[in-house]
Design a protein around this motif. Structure first.
Motif, PDB file in Angstrom:
ATOM      1  N   GLY A  69      34.366  27.099   5.313  1.00 52.00           N
ATOM      2  CA  GLY A  69      33.628  26.175   4.460  1.00 52.00           C
ATOM      3  C   GLY A  69      32.658  25.318   5.245  1.00 52.00           C
ATOM      4  O   GLY A  69      32.109  25.752   6.267  1.00 52.00           O
ATOM      5  N   LYS A  70      32.448  24.121   4.783  1.00 53.55           N
ATOM      6  CA  LYS A  70      31.466  23.213   5.372  1.00 53.55           C
ATOM      7  C   LYS A  70      31.736  22.999   6.858  1.00 53.55           C
ATOM      8  O   LYS A  70      32.868  22.755   7.276  1.00 53.55           O
ATOM      9  CB  LYS A  70      31.499  21.867   4.632  1.00 53.55           C
ATOM     10  N   GLY A  71      30.668  23.092   7.645  1.00 54.75           N
ATOM     11  CA  GLY A  71      30.783  22.896   9.086  1.00 54.75           C
ATOM     12  C   GLY A  71      31.059  24.167   9.858  1.00 54.75           C
ATOM     13  O   GLY A  71      30.990  24.179  11.091  1.00 54.75           O
ATOM     14  N   ASP A  72      31.368  25.248   9.152  1.00 55.51           N
ATOM     15  CA  ASP A  72      31.674  26.528   9.794  1.00 55.51           C
ATOM     16  C   ASP A  72      30.430  27.410   9.858  1.00 55.51           C
ATOM     17  O   ASP A  72      29.491  27.261   9.068  1.00 55.51           O
ATOM     18  CB  ASP A  72      32.778  27.268   9.038  1.00 55.51           C
ATOM     19  N   GLY A  92      29.909  27.073   1.401  1.00 53.37           N
ATOM     20  CA  GLY A  92      29.581  25.850   2.131  1.00 53.37           C
ATOM     21  C   GLY A  92      29.318  26.037   3.606  1.00 53.37           C
ATOM     22  O   GLY A  92      29.004  25.072   4.311  1.00 53.37           O
ATOM     23  N   ALA A  93      29.438  27.271   4.108  1.00 54.56           N
ATOM     24  CA  ALA A  93      29.249  27.529   5.533  1.00 54.56           C
ATOM     25  C   ALA A  93      27.781  27.851   5.831  1.00 54.56           C
ATOM     26  O   ALA A  93      26.962  27.976   4.921  1.00 54.56           O
ATOM     27  CB  ALA A  93      30.158  28.666   5.987  1.00 54.56           C
ATOM     28  N   THR A  94      27.479  28.008   7.101  1.00 52.90           N
ATOM     29  CA  THR A  94      26.109  28.286   7.542  1.00 52.90           C
ATOM     30  C   THR A  94      26.007  29.720   8.050  1.00 52.90           C
ATOM     31  O   THR A  94      26.727  30.110   8.976  1.00 52.90           O
ATOM     32  CB  THR A  94      25.695  27.324   8.668  1.00 52.90           C
ATOM     33  N   LYS A 118      32.133  26.886  16.339  1.00 51.50           N
ATOM     34  CA  LYS A 118      32.108  26.776  14.880  1.00 51.50           C
ATOM     35  C   LYS A 118      32.196  28.139  14.188  1.00 51.50           C
ATOM     36  O   LYS A 118      32.339  28.205  12.963  1.00 51.50           O
ATOM     37  CB  LYS A 118      30.820  26.077  14.434  1.00 51.50           C
TER      38      LYS A 118
END
Length: 405
Positions: A69-72, A92-94, A118
């Motif tokens: 998710g976020k930040g990954d 939510g990931a990049t 990450k």
């Protein structure tokens, strides 16, 4: 002579299976979905497969299960369809894009260079049905230097203790890598059963679950099945049985299930996939390769060697020495002859949604080079040799008119 690009394969067996679903009075998730899951398991030589409403949903569901998710960060090729990246973004990931090799598939050395603390997953894409180099990818994620910086988040990542490999096998149902079929080559494999794919359910896909020990793949299947049905403990078919109305919702899940009326199409196709559908696609592919190998300007895509055999999903013909503008002119001339062709793919950094996020195609030179001279030709069982001969002539004429060869 008008030739479409990729019509679905619909024969009497498909029609009969769909009518069977319609006449049963049950058209959403039920026995035909379960039967297609079992056939997918049998075909791929695996333990568990879950049918869902699209490959995109399948990728999202897997990433969510992994706790990403976020930040990954998730590493993907720049040369793929947008769904690979969007699935990462939707949890939510990049997406971290890397370049591909000359065979169109993700470059493991670029993957290694892109890994940070990450990084939680890599999504290789089997372009055109040609399998990626899975052994090298697993060597990368199992490397001591890589595992030493892996920063697990949640019990599943801790149990896996390395970066996950999630195969985007949207193109490669039926392909083989080192004597193993796609579906069995990664921690998770996601097939697409979309209308233009080798095996179709109109819309749909399947998640193949092949996690290593100590994971229980049957338990993972049950969890993902629950999550794709809004976290409800009973599907609609089970609830419809006498006395089966009571249920619970135990997880804030999603609506990603495949309906029976769609599964029926795939069920009829998978039973004759190897002997009929795949064999006929191979015939067309080999016809084109035999003919275009006579032209010095034609670069034939890999399709069979000592390690891999593709699924013949696309016929990606590259025209040597042409610029993107010349390639476009060739396509225009082919289209005027009423032969439908395509380009696979416009690299992600060239698309507005990713360009606005500051991805730059200049960082992916091999992806751009592959794209700039590629034309995808029609390839499907309904093309007899006479139609194939016509396609070859139209392409040759268009190339000759454009570049004089």
């Amino acid at each position: 002579m008008k030739i479409p690009f990729s019509p679905p394969f619909i024969d009497d067996d498909v029609k009969a299976e769909v009518m069977s679903a319609l006449e049963s009075g049950w058209i959403t998730t039920g026995p035909k979905v379960k039967a297609l899951e079992q056939e997918t398991v049998k075909y791929a030589g695996i333990e568990q497969a879950l049918c869902v409403n699209s490959a995109t949903s399948g990728l999202m569901l897997v990433l969510h299960w992994l706790g990403i998710g976020k930040g990954d960060e998730v590493i993907i090729p720049a040369y793929t369809y947008c769904a690979t990246a969007l699935a990462v973004m939707h949890v939510g990931a990049t997406p971290i894009m890397v370049d591909v090799k000359d065979d169109f598939n993700i470059d493991p050395e670029k993957v290694r260079a892109a890994i940070t603390n990450k990084t939680k997953a890599v999504i290789p894409v089997d372009f055109a049905g040609w399998p990626c180099d899975y052994d090298t990818l697993f060597t990368v994620v199992n490397d001591k230097e890589v595992t030493s910086i892996f920063n697990p988040k949640g019990d599943k990542q801790e149990k896996l203790a390395r970066i996950a490999i999630v195969s985007d096998a949207a193109h490669s149902f039926g392909a083989v890598y080192k004597n193993k079929k796609t579906g069995s080559l990664a921690d998770f494999t996601v097939f697409s059963y979309h209308a233009v794919k080798n095996l179709t359910t109109a819309e749909g896909g399947a998640i193949c679950i092949t996690l290593p020990l100590p994971f229980d793949n049957a338990e993972v299947y049950r969890t993902l099945r629950l999550w794709c049905l809004n976290g409800q403990t009973k599907d609609a078919f089970s609830k419809s049985q006498v006395g089966g109305w009571r249920y619970d919702v135990v997880y804030a899940g999603f609506k990603m299930n495949m309906p029976d009326v769609c599964a029926a199409i795939g069920l009829a196709q998978i039973r004759k996939y190897t002997t009929s559908i795949l064999a006929e696609r191979k015939r067309v592919f080999e016809y084109f390769s035999s003919e275009f190998s006579k032209n010095t300007w034609a670069e034939i895509a890999p399709f069979n060697d000592d390690v891999s055999c593709c699924s013949y999903h696309l016929y990606p013909l590259r025209i040597r020495g042409v610029r993107e503008e010349q390639r476009d002119q060739i396509i225009e001339k082919i289209s005027l002859a009423e032969v439908a062709v395509n380009v696979h793919f416009i690299p992600l950094p060239m698309l507005t949604v990713f360009r606005e996020l500051h991805y730059n195609i200049q960082h992916y030179p091999v992806s751009y080079q592959n794209y700039s001279c590629e034309i995808s030709l029609p390839i499907y069982p309904q093309l007899d040799n006479k139609l194939c001969e016509h396609i070859v002539k139209v392409v040759r004429d268009a190339v000759k008119e454009t570049i004089g060869q």
